[in-house]
Scaffold this motif. Structure first.
Motif, PDB file in Angstrom:
ATOM      1  N   SER A  13       6.614  -1.554  -9.121  1.00 44.30           N
ATOM      2  CA  SER A  13       5.252  -1.064  -8.492  1.00 44.30           C
ATOM      3  C   SER A  13       5.340  -1.608  -7.137  1.00 44.30           C
ATOM      4  O   SER A  13       5.816  -2.695  -6.572  1.00 44.30           O
ATOM      5  CB  SER A  13       4.148  -2.146  -9.305  1.00 44.30           C
ATOM      6  OG  SER A  13       4.058  -1.673 -10.600  1.00 44.30           O
ATOM      7  N   GLY A  14       4.900  -0.380  -6.287  1.00 43.54           N
ATOM      8  CA  GLY A  14       4.680  -0.780  -4.843  1.00 43.54           C
ATOM      9  C   GLY A  14       5.950  -0.776  -3.850  1.00 43.54           C
ATOM     10  O   GLY A  14       5.684  -0.957  -2.875  1.00 43.54           O
ATOM     11  N   ALA A  15       6.903  -0.001  -4.457  1.00 45.81           N
ATOM     12  CA  ALA A  15       8.095   0.017  -3.549  1.00 45.81           C
ATOM     13  C   ALA A  15       8.065   0.874  -2.702  1.00 45.81           C
ATOM     14  O   ALA A  15       9.031   1.185  -1.729  1.00 45.81           O
ATOM     15  CB  ALA A  15       9.443  -0.392  -4.446  1.00 45.81           C
ATOM     16  N   ALA A 148      11.705  -3.561  -3.121  1.00 42.08           N
ATOM     17  CA  ALA A 148      11.398  -4.261  -2.008  1.00 42.08           C
ATOM     18  C   ALA A 148      10.747  -5.815  -2.592  1.00 42.08           C
ATOM     19  O   ALA A 148      10.504  -5.855  -3.892  1.00 42.08           O
ATOM     20  CB  ALA A 148      10.042  -3.689  -1.013  1.00 42.08           C
ATOM     21  N   ASP A 149      10.633  -6.520  -1.591  1.00 41.10           N
ATOM     22  CA  ASP A 149      10.349  -7.959  -2.001  1.00 41.10           C
ATOM     23  C   ASP A 149       8.821  -7.901  -2.483  1.00 41.10           C
ATOM     24  O   ASP A 149       7.862  -7.014  -1.898  1.00 41.10           O
ATOM     25  CB  ASP A 149      10.001  -8.773  -0.665  1.00 41.10           C
ATOM     26  CG  ASP A 149      11.504  -9.221  -0.161  1.00 41.10           C
ATOM     27  OD1 ASP A 149      12.384  -8.924  -0.831  1.00 41.10           O
ATOM     28  OD2 ASP A 149      11.365  -9.770   0.928  1.00 41.10           O
ATOM     29  N   VAL A 150       8.446  -8.893  -3.427  1.00 37.71           N
ATOM     30  CA  VAL A 150       7.217  -8.612  -4.161  1.00 37.71           C
ATOM     31  C   VAL A 150       5.993  -8.532  -3.141  1.00 37.71           C
ATOM     32  O   VAL A 150       5.026  -7.894  -3.276  1.00 37.71           O
ATOM     33  CB  VAL A 150       7.017  -9.565  -5.311  1.00 37.71           C
ATOM     34  CG1 VAL A 150       6.844 -10.939  -4.817  1.00 37.71           C
ATOM     35  CG2 VAL A 150       5.740  -9.339  -6.082  1.00 37.71           C
ATOM     36  N   ALA A 155       1.500  -5.978  -0.278  1.00 42.71           N
ATOM     37  CA  ALA A 155       0.686  -5.831   1.015  1.00 42.71           C
ATOM     38  C   ALA A 155       0.495  -4.145   0.973  1.00 42.71           C
ATOM     39  O   ALA A 155      -0.509  -3.786   1.490  1.00 42.71           O
ATOM     40  CB  ALA A 155       1.582  -6.344   2.234  1.00 42.71           C
ATOM     41  N   ARG A 156       1.728  -3.535   0.592  1.00 42.81           N
ATOM     42  CA  ARG A 156       1.566  -2.098   0.759  1.00 42.81           C
ATOM     43  C   ARG A 156       0.482  -1.664  -0.099  1.00 42.81           C
ATOM     44  O   ARG A 156      -0.431  -0.577   0.193  1.00 42.81           O
ATOM     45  CB  ARG A 156       2.786  -1.275   0.507  1.00 42.81           C
ATOM     46  CG  ARG A 156       3.870  -1.075   1.594  1.00 42.81           C
ATOM     47  CD  ARG A 156       4.793  -0.407   0.981  1.00 42.81           C
ATOM     48  NE  ARG A 156       6.164  -0.545   1.847  1.00 42.81           N
ATOM     49  CZ  ARG A 156       7.306  -0.948   1.472  1.00 42.81           C
ATOM     50  NH1 ARG A 156       7.502  -0.772   0.219  1.00 42.81           N
ATOM     51  NH2 ARG A 156       8.249  -1.153   2.355  1.00 42.81           N
ATOM     52  N   ARG A 157       0.437  -1.978  -1.620  1.00 43.64           N
ATOM     53  CA  ARG A 157      -0.689  -1.563  -2.209  1.00 43.64           C
ATOM     54  C   ARG A 157      -1.788  -1.776  -1.945  1.00 43.64           C
ATOM     55  O   ARG A 157      -2.842  -1.101  -2.094  1.00 43.64           O
ATOM     56  CB  ARG A 157      -0.142  -2.068  -3.826  1.00 43.64           C
ATOM     57  CG  ARG A 157      -0.808  -1.526  -5.068  1.00 43.64           C
ATOM     58  CD  ARG A 157      -0.974  -0.138  -5.302  1.00 43.64           C
ATOM     59  NE  ARG A 157       0.145   0.552  -5.406  1.00 43.64           N
ATOM     60  CZ  ARG A 157       0.832   0.733  -6.572  1.00 43.64           C
ATOM     61  NH1 ARG A 157       0.551   0.395  -7.375  1.00 43.64           N
ATOM     62  NH2 ARG A 157       2.069   1.533  -6.407  1.00 43.64           N
ATOM     63  N   SER A 176      -1.579  -8.783  -9.800  1.00 44.30           N
ATOM     64  CA  SER A 176      -1.286  -7.616 -10.812  1.00 44.30           C
ATOM     65  C   SER A 176       0.178  -6.945 -10.823  1.00 44.30           C
ATOM     66  O   SER A 176       1.003  -6.627 -11.877  1.00 44.30           O
ATOM     67  CB  SER A 176      -2.206  -6.506 -10.478  1.00 44.30           C
ATOM     68  OG  SER A 176      -1.831  -5.556 -10.939  1.00 44.30           O
ATOM     69  N   ILE A 177       0.721  -7.108  -9.537  1.00 43.22           N
ATOM     70  CA  ILE A 177       2.250  -6.663  -9.403  1.00 43.22           C
ATOM     71  C   ILE A 177       3.005  -7.517 -10.104  1.00 43.22           C
ATOM     72  O   ILE A 177       4.035  -6.969 -10.881  1.00 43.22           O
ATOM     73  CB  ILE A 177       2.394  -6.445  -8.025  1.00 43.22           C
ATOM     74  CG1 ILE A 177       1.867  -5.232  -7.486  1.00 43.22           C
ATOM     75  CG2 ILE A 177       3.972  -6.300  -7.617  1.00 43.22           C
ATOM     76  CD1 ILE A 177       2.106  -4.675  -6.077  1.00 43.22           C
TER      77      ILE A 177
END
Ligand code: DC
Length: 228
Positions: A13-15, A148-150, A155-157, A176-177
């Motif tokens: 998630s979020g990559a 990508a780092d968690v 931060a992106r999400r 949540s991630i």
């Protein structure tokens, strides 16, 4: 490029999978399929109908009543649940968590994988998800495993959520991630993993345009080699 092609983009998630996949689909004039949105629609159905998300048998039993549909409106993917456009309603963190839970259930996965293959059949597609390279499109022309780092992913999400008016805090998104990483990698049914023939890319220190540029370069090279 005349040959039919498919690009599988998997990762946690979020990559940045969906942003990268959208750019690639636009540049290659392919359709983009966000498969996570389909699991989210199933999760939303279970939430709305009060199904216990820890009860896999109850989720499986409810599946025949779930009518998920994907349509393209002005080139943009919309997801429907019982003919209601739920494309926005599926984006909150509560639905994210529900999607992670329902996606553990094999009968949910079977139904989604079938729909995804039906949508892709005969078309040029860029698909993103968790099991595209390992299960949905095992013969994809190009498979990318994007990580990508968690913290970078959270931060992106968080920034994406802010733009969409979703008000969860950074800490809530991070938590949540982390929880979804755990669920997605530890489940028995098609866990998140890199396909043997996937190319791994780390987007922590790259912009998503840069990542998309690399993916496009790889795709064009493969397609030119296959049909000079
Ligand atoms: O990509 P996303 O965050 O919208 O996905 C939501 C959830 O759906 C994710 O936690 C795992 C699940 N999922 C899956 O199991 N397989 C896919 N191909 C896509 C998503």
């Amino acid at each position: 490029m005349n040959k039919q092609f498919s690009i599988a983009i998997d990762g946690p998630s979020g990559a940045g999978k969906s942003s990268v996949a959208k750019i690639c689909a636009r540049e290659l004039r392919a359709i983009y399929l966000d498969t996570g949105a389909m699991y989210r629609a199933v999760g939303l159905y279970m939430l709305r109908n009060g199904i216990d998300l820890d009860d896999e048998a109850a989720i499986a039993a409810a599946m025949p009543g779930v009518k998920v549909d994907v349509q393209y409106v002005d080139g943009e993917q919309r997801v429907f649940l019982d003919r209601e456009d739920v494309s926005r309603a599926i984006r909150g963190e509560d639905v994210s968590r529900a999607a992670s839970r329902v996606s553990r259930v094999e009968s949910v996965r079977e139904a989604m994988v079938q729909m995804q293959r039906d949508i892709a059949r005969g078309k040029n597609v860029v698909m993103d998800g968790r099991d595209i390279g390992t299960r949905v499109l095992p013969d994809a022309t190009l498979k990318i495993f994007l990580t990508a780092d968690v913290e970078a992913r959270a931060a992106r999400r968080f920034a994406e959520n802010q733009e969409k008016g979703i008000r969860d805090s950074y800490e809530q998104v991070l938590e949540s991630i982390i929880e979804r990483d755990r669920l997605d990698t530890s489940r028995a049914a098609s866990p998140l993993m890199k396909a043997k023939d996937a190319i791994e890319m780390d987007s922590t220190h790259l912009s998503l345009e840069q990542v998309a540029g690399h993916v496009l370069e790889l795709a064009r090279t493969i397609l030119e080699e296959n049909c000079p």
